[in-house]
Design a protein around this motif. Structure first.
Motif, short mmCIF file in Angstrom:
data_model
loop_
_atom_site.label_atom_id
_atom_site.label_comp_id
_atom_site.label_asym_id
_atom_site.label_seq_id
_atom_site.Cartn_x
_atom_site.Cartn_y
_atom_site.Cartn_z
N PRO B 91 32.96 47.96 8.46
CA PRO B 91 32.29 47.35 7.30
C PRO B 91 31.52 48.37 6.46
CG PRO B 91 31.77 46.14 9.33
CD PRO B 91 32.57 47.33 9.72
N PHE B 92 30.97 49.40 7.12
CA PHE B 92 30.20 50.40 6.38
C PHE B 92 31.11 51.28 5.52
CE2 PHE B 92 27.70 49.29 10.11
CZ PHE B 92 26.48 48.96 9.53
N PHE B 93 32.31 51.56 6.07
CA PHE B 93 33.29 52.32 5.27
C PHE B 93 33.72 51.47 4.08
CE2 PHE B 93 33.95 54.85 9.18
CZ PHE B 93 33.96 56.12 8.64
N ALA B 94 33.97 50.18 4.35
CA ALA B 94 34.45 49.29 3.29
C ALA B 94 33.40 49.17 2.18
CB ALA B 94 34.76 47.91 3.87
N ALA B 95 32.12 49.15 2.56
CA ALA B 95 31.06 49.00 1.56
C ALA B 95 30.73 50.33 0.87
CB ALA B 95 29.81 48.44 2.24
N GLY B 96 31.36 51.40 1.33
CA GLY B 96 31.11 52.70 0.70
C GLY B 96 29.88 53.42 1.24
N LEU B 98 29.72 54.73 4.17
CA LEU B 98 30.20 55.84 4.99
C LEU B 98 31.46 56.39 4.34
CD1 LEU B 98 30.17 54.90 8.77
CD2 LEU B 98 28.90 56.72 7.66
N LYS B 99 31.60 57.69 4.40
CA LYS B 99 32.79 58.29 3.80
C LYS B 99 33.50 59.16 4.82
CE LYS B 99 32.27 58.40 -1.16
NZ LYS B 99 31.00 57.74 -1.46
N VAL B 100 34.85 59.18 4.73
CA VAL B 100 35.58 60.10 5.60
C VAL B 100 35.38 61.51 5.05
CG1 VAL B 100 37.31 58.45 6.39
CG2 VAL B 100 37.73 59.75 4.29
N LYS B 101 35.58 62.51 5.93
CA LYS B 101 35.37 63.90 5.50
C LYS B 101 36.45 64.35 4.52
CE LYS B 101 33.05 65.59 9.65
NZ LYS B 101 33.29 66.35 10.88
N GLY B 102 37.60 63.75 4.65
CA GLY B 102 38.71 64.13 3.79
C GLY B 102 39.98 63.54 4.37
N SER B 221 37.36 71.52 1.35
CA SER B 221 36.09 71.09 0.77
C SER B 221 35.93 69.59 0.98
CB SER B 221 36.05 71.41 -0.71
OG SER B 221 37.08 70.72 -1.35
N ILE B 222 34.75 69.23 1.40
CA ILE B 222 34.52 67.83 1.74
C ILE B 222 34.10 67.07 0.50
CG2 ILE B 222 33.04 66.34 3.12
CD1 ILE B 222 33.15 68.64 5.24
N GLY B 223 34.85 66.04 0.17
CA GLY B 223 34.50 65.32 -1.05
C GLY B 223 34.68 63.85 -0.91
#
Ligand code: B12
Lengths: 254, 223
Positions: B91-96, B98-102, B221-223
């Motif tokens: 849910p945290f990824f879905a809500a933005g 948390l972000k994946v490193k790439g 580069s992590i974005g």
């Protein structure tokens, strides 16, 4: 040069099907676990439980099909290391050719344990059981190799009855024999031999399948696999195995 | 690091998924990543802190694997423990939040269907916070290229187990280079070595999955 249409099994070349029962392969936990520990520690009990559970389903999940055809062989070492089996020219490369060169006949074989184990492994992965999935896959690979060992021994026994000797077995993909030659190899078999299909990249389906050739003749020798003559000098397989011996790991020796 | 967070990292390292799981033998009946993550979220610990703990646990088990101290099944149990955490973090990824490193596009090259090593790389990289786009086995160059184009900024991993398919690996590396010059490429698989990787023009090589993580963390580069 390549004349794959000239010979067709079924039109005279005898096809042998060999019946292999999974119970005859005597797979053990040790077979599945070899190389899965550093020798000083044993695996967690949980994994042994999983393996035992897998073993309980083998009769139902493994449908082994194996067979071979015997073709006359002819090695013309000057013509670009192409060896002629039946009327087909294989590009086996220097190493495999050198191991087979005294053969007067060739047993061209295929063997599979069928698609059920790989489907089971995939299903287990989809159910988020990666360790179980891996152990199913590993068991299936070991069984495939054991089934080929059985077939190899069987062919050896049949040839011994005629006072003929056999070589070790070699497959497209080993040393520098390109996998693409698998199309030529399968052209020596009747259609849908052992239920194995080749895809466009010449890979076999079911995945748990092995194909190859065994040299036959009065003067052939059974030699262990050799790494030290391969042209890929810094390959890890070579580094792992040349140091102590000249033999390369065979099949499933993980 | 709070005690709870340390425990989550340790459960990942040991592959302890939940209380029910009989693995590992010495942690029977103890809570696993499933219960502990739930508790951590309830206690208001930030998802980013939880994710960092996961990466820590995954890194430890990945390093142990590289040193032959744990083996494939243990590494896979760690991946499963990691998945249990991810379920709670979804849910945290879905809500933005948390972000994946790439992104990491991965596959076994054309003409090869050995996938056990590639799958391990996939799980360890994913467990270290990257999104893996696994293209499967016998992957043609064009498929790699379209995946790279669909995922701008991604890195690519190629696996080969047959000495003969190393030639396809080389072709794939050059084709990706030509079409997408800035993409970082790492290669691996038993017959591949540092020297052959260099010759192919790859940016990285690793004999084990953890090396792929180090490569990604350092060079993308992590974005
Ligand atoms: C298991 C296995 C199989 C299984 C495949 C199961 C599967 N799902 O993958 C089966 C039995 C089906 C099989 C079949 C064949 N195989 Co096979 N197989 C193996 C075996 C025994 C183990 C490979 C393995 O899984 N290793 C374990 C994993 C964990 O290690 P790994 O793959 O090296 O991965 C690690 C690292 O390399 C690295 N890594 C891997 N990929 C990547 C990618 C990146 C980006 C990074 C950073 C790291 C990385 O991380 C991993 C974890 O540490 C090897 C022998 C060996 N000892 O390696 C032969 C082997 C690879 N097979 C071989 C061959 C030739 C074949 C066949 C083509 C033979 C034939 N003609 O029948 C067939 C093809 C079948 C088909 N359907 O077409 C040969 C290759 C020879 C060569 N020098 O090229 C080998 C070496 C056997 C031998 N003795 O010669 N095989």
């Amino acid at each position: 040069m390549i004349n794959s249409a000239a010979i067709r099994v079924g039109n005279g070349t005898p096809v042998f099907n060999v019946k292999i029962d999974v119970n005859n392969l005597k797979i053990s936990i040790k077979d599945v676990c070899s190389r899965m520990s550093n020798g000083t520690q044993s695996l967690d009990a949980h994994f042994y439980e999983i393996i035992n559970e897998i073993f309980a389903h083998l009769s139902e999940k493994c449908r082994i099909r194996a067979g071979y055809v015997i073709c006359p062989a002819d090695f013309n070492l000057t013509s670009n290391r192409k060896s002629k089996v039946g009327n087909i020219h294989f590009n086996m490369g220097k190493i495999v050719t050198s191991q087979l060169k005294n053969a007067v006949q060739m047993a061209v074989f295929a063997c599979t344990i069928g698609p059920d184990m790989e489907n089971w492994s995939r299903h287990s992965m989809e159910q988020d059981n990666p360790a179980e999935s891996y152990l199913i896959d590993r068991t299936a690979s070991v069984l495939t190799e054991k089934a080929v060992d059985y077939l190899h021994e069987y062919i050896g026994g049949e040839m011994a009855k005629q006072n003929l000797l056999i070589t070790n077995r070699y497959s497209p993909g080993y040393c520098d024999w390109p996998v693409s030659d698998q199309h030529l190899l399968f052209s020596l078999f009747p259609h849908n031999f052992c239920g194995i299909r080749l895809n466009a990249s010449a890979l076999m389906h079911p995945i748990k399948s092995v194909s190859g050739v065994i040299g036959i003749g009065p003067d052939v020798e059974f030699k262990e696999y050799m790494c030290n003559r391969c042209r890929i000098k810094e390959c890890t397989y070579r580094r792992k195995h040349v140091k102590n011996t000249n033999t390369i790991i065979r099949g499933i020796a993980l | 690091m709070s005690e709870l967070i340390k425990q989550i990292a340790y459960c990942i390292e040991r592959g302890k998924v939940n209380k029910m799981s009989p693995f590992p033998n010495d942690m029977k009946e103890q809570p696993g990543t499933d219960e502990l993550t739930k508790q951590a979220i309830e206690e208001g610990i930030g998802p980013d802190v939880i994710l960092e703990a996961c990466n820590d646990g995954m890194q430890k088990v990945g390093d142990k694997f590289g040193r032959n101290e744990v083996f494939v099944p243990e590494l896979l149990m760690a991946a499963k423990a990691m998945n249990a955490v991810m379920e709670h973090l979804k849910p945290f990824f879905a809500a933005g939040n948390l972000k994946v490193k790439g992104k990491f596009v991965l596959g076994t090259v054309a003409g090869d269907l050995h996938d056990i090593g590639k799958n391990l790389v996939s799980m360890v990289v994913e467990g270290n916070g990257w999104q893996v786009i696994d293209l499967g086995v016998d992957v043609k160059t064009e498929k790699f290229i379209s995946a790279v184009k669909e995922n701008p900024g991604c890195a690519v991993g190629l696996s080969a187990l047959l000495t003969t398919t190393m030639a396809n690996m080389e072709k794939t590396v050059s084709a990706i280079r030509e079409e997408c010059p800035s993409v970082k490429i790492i290669v691996g698989g038993a017959p591949v070595t540092m020297n052959s990787a260099k010759r192919m023009g790859a940016d990285g090589y690793s004999p084990d999955p953890q090396g792929a993580v180090t490569f990604l963390n350092q060079s993308v580069s992590i974005g």
